[in-house]
Design an enzyme around this catalytic site. Structure first.
Site, short mmCIF file in Angstrom:
data_model
loop_
_atom_site.label_atom_id
_atom_site.label_comp_id
_atom_site.label_asym_id
_atom_site.label_seq_id
_atom_site.Cartn_x
_atom_site.Cartn_y
_atom_site.Cartn_z
CB SER A 305 -0.92 0.00 1.22
OG SER A 305 -0.17 0.06 2.42
CB CYS A 307 5.26 -0.33 -2.64
SG CYS A 307 6.66 -0.68 -3.73
CG ASP A 340 6.68 -8.58 1.45
OD1 ASP A 340 5.84 -7.95 2.11
OD2 ASP A 340 7.84 -8.17 1.26
CB SER A 364 -0.84 -1.55 5.41
OG SER A 364 -1.48 -2.64 4.78
NE ARG A 388 10.28 5.89 7.81
CZ ARG A 388 11.17 6.71 8.33
NH1 ARG A 388 10.99 8.03 8.21
NH2 ARG A 388 12.24 6.26 8.95
NE ARG A 403 13.12 -3.80 1.18
CZ ARG A 403 12.15 -4.01 0.32
NH1 ARG A 403 11.92 -3.11 -0.64
NH2 ARG A 403 11.42 -5.10 0.37
CD GLU A 417 12.09 1.80 -6.70
OE1 GLU A 417 11.52 0.71 -6.54
OE2 GLU A 417 13.21 1.91 -7.27
CD GLU A 471 -22.70 -10.62 -6.94
OE1 GLU A 471 -23.83 -10.65 -7.43
OE2 GLU A 471 -21.79 -11.44 -7.23
#
Length: 488
Positions: A305, A307, A340, A364, A388, A403, A417, A471
């Site tokens: 969420s 990224c 992940d 999250s 974050r 990373r 990113e 739905e």
């Protein structure tokens, strides 16, 4: 190659549903345990993300007590991260085989510092650090009215009528001794030498958290993140010395030469440690990491969420397809994958597990809990916690730039990113885990899955379009009371 450029169509959580099947199992009776590796068995398939607003020792302890696993993030110094691991390993023991101890000539100040750092209420006192003959015990009770902390321990410790037990004492026997003498700590001795310690708190925790994920010595399981930066060797060494069970080589692109070389190096250096590598999104990447020595591969390029990899770099694979492709390769190796990112509801967890994941990693969904290290904020009268991405500017400035392979860039040159934001405060972690696992149990009941292996191998999906998704959610109604497991 040119002809197949647009051949692949991919799916994510909102594109599929599990098909209900004949069932003879009730949700309360399903088995949620998973053997991730020879030395890492979880009792629920949930891992908290190695993010600096999600997992430090407090979260890792709470996760392990619920039966899961926490990954201590690496946006901190080497010694600090090792200390966080040690806090988890020492937070709960059946029998403490290497208890902290002090000598009579050390100061009360040193005892207070040790007890405060590791949140312990007492420490055995030995004659010297070589012989370790027990001569006393120092507890909070002895320190209650002390004003001069420079005095020696020998002046305040309890020396007379010490209650001890032999090293082969069981927890049941220890509990009876502790209750009989109304004490909280029972030193274990052999020929007068301190060999171990049993505390009433550890016994109470065994009773309170029967589902806890533990190592062979009765200590909570813990994982820690490392990268491919200059300090990785010393970081890995200190983490292993601290007792870490799982090392996670955590990068944005696991299918790169630097990561593969690091996997080979770490596995050769520490063959006894469970090694996770990632992140990846293809079968080819999964194959290469397993062949390099990874025990577990972590799957997910850009689904989180917080990224922005998919919109900044234009790269990624929708998560259900990524999980399935990587799991298909993992089955050939007899190894596990971790799904992940991208999980919004408990239904997404069971979809990830049915698509081939052995466990899921959550960010999250856990960032709003009491145990996360994110700062608490009040906004428009509601309580939130900061959350974050590790690819956000703030996280990269603190140390996660490696990373994203930007270790040598100045902060002004970072290309983030991820984003920074806030998520609603949720209270205690155990309440969130209860709801999430309740949803997984329900899904396994609907699909007739007795355990996670059966769910992985037998469950079937149906695809759905936007109308099917609409739905699936509550519709044609105004929600007036929030549910503990649904917000949209």
């Amino acid at each position: 190659m040119w002809e197949s450029k647009f051949a692949k169509e991919s799916l994510t959580f909102d594109d599929v549903l599990l098909i209900p099947a004949q069932s003879d199992i009730l949700p309360k009776d399903v088995d949620l345990s998973v053997q991730l590796s020879d030395k890492a068995k979880l009792n629920i398939p949930v891992i908290s993300a190695g993010m600096d607003t999600v997992t430090e020792s407090k979260m890792a302890i709470a996760m392990a007590r619920q039966g899961g696993l926490g990954v201590i993030h690496k946006n901190m110094g080497v010694e600090e991260q090792a200390d966080e691991v040690q806090k988890v390993k020492r937070s709960e023991n059946g029998v403490i085989s290497n208890p902290f101890f002090l000598t009579p000539e050390e100061s009360v100040y040193e005892a207070e510092a040790l007890m405060g750092k590791y949140r312990i209420s007492g420490v055995p006192i030995v004659d010297n650090k070589e012989d370790r003959n027990l001569v006393g015990i120092l507890t909070n009770r002895d320190l209650r009215f002390i004003e001069d902390f420079s005095i020696k321990i020998v002046d305040v410790m309890t020396q007379e009528n010490l209650i001890t037990a032999p090293v082969n004492t069981t927890l049941e026997e220890a509990e009876k001794i502790l209750q009989k003498h109304k004490i909280e700590k029972l030193p274990l001795v052999k020929d007068g030498r301190l060999e171990g310690l049993i505390t009433i708190k550890d016994i109470e925790k065994v009773i309170e958290f029967p589902n806890a994920a533990k190592d062979e010595h009765g200590r909570l399981l813990v994982a820690a993140a490392i990268g491919i930066s200059k300090d990785t060797d010393i970081r890995a060494q200190k983490l292993v010395e601290a007792g870490v069970d799982v090392l996670v080589i955590d990068t944005a692109h696991g299918h790169s030469k630097g990561v593969i070389d690091q996997v080979k190096h770490i596995k050769k250096t520490y063959p006894e440690i469970t090694l996770v590598a990632g992140n990846v999104a293809t079968a080819e990447a999964t194959k290469d990491l397993f062949e390099a020595g990874a025990d577990i591969v972590k799957v997910g390029i850009g689904p989180g969420s917080i990224c922005t990899t998919r919109v900044v770099a234009g790269v990624g694979v929708p998560q259900i397809t990524a999980i399935y492709d990587c799991a298909t390769e993992a089955r050939k190796h007899g190894k596990a994958i971790i799904a992940d990112g991208g999980i919004k509801f408990s239904g997404d967890i069971i979809k990830a597990l049915a698509a081939g994941g052995h466990a899921v990693m959550l960010g999250s969904l856990l960032a709003g809990t009491e145990e996360s290290p994110g700062a608490t904020e009040i906004f428009q009268g509601r309580q939130y916690k900061v959350y974050r991405g590790m690819g956000s500017l703030g996280a990269m400035e603190k140390g996660s730039n490696d990373r994203y392979f930007q270790e040598d860039k100045a902060p002004k040159k970072f290309v983030p990113e991820g984003i920074e934001g806030r998520t609603a405060y949720k209270g205690a972690l155990q309440d969130t885990i209860y709801q999430l696992m309740g949803g997984v149990r329900a899904g396994m009941g609907y699909t007739g899955s007795h355990d996670l292996r059966e769910l992985r191998e037998e469950a079937q999906f149906t695809r759905m379009g936007p109308a099917g998704l609409a739905e699936s959610h509550p519709h044609n109604i105004q929600i007036t009371k929030e549910s503990p497991n649904y917000s949209f």
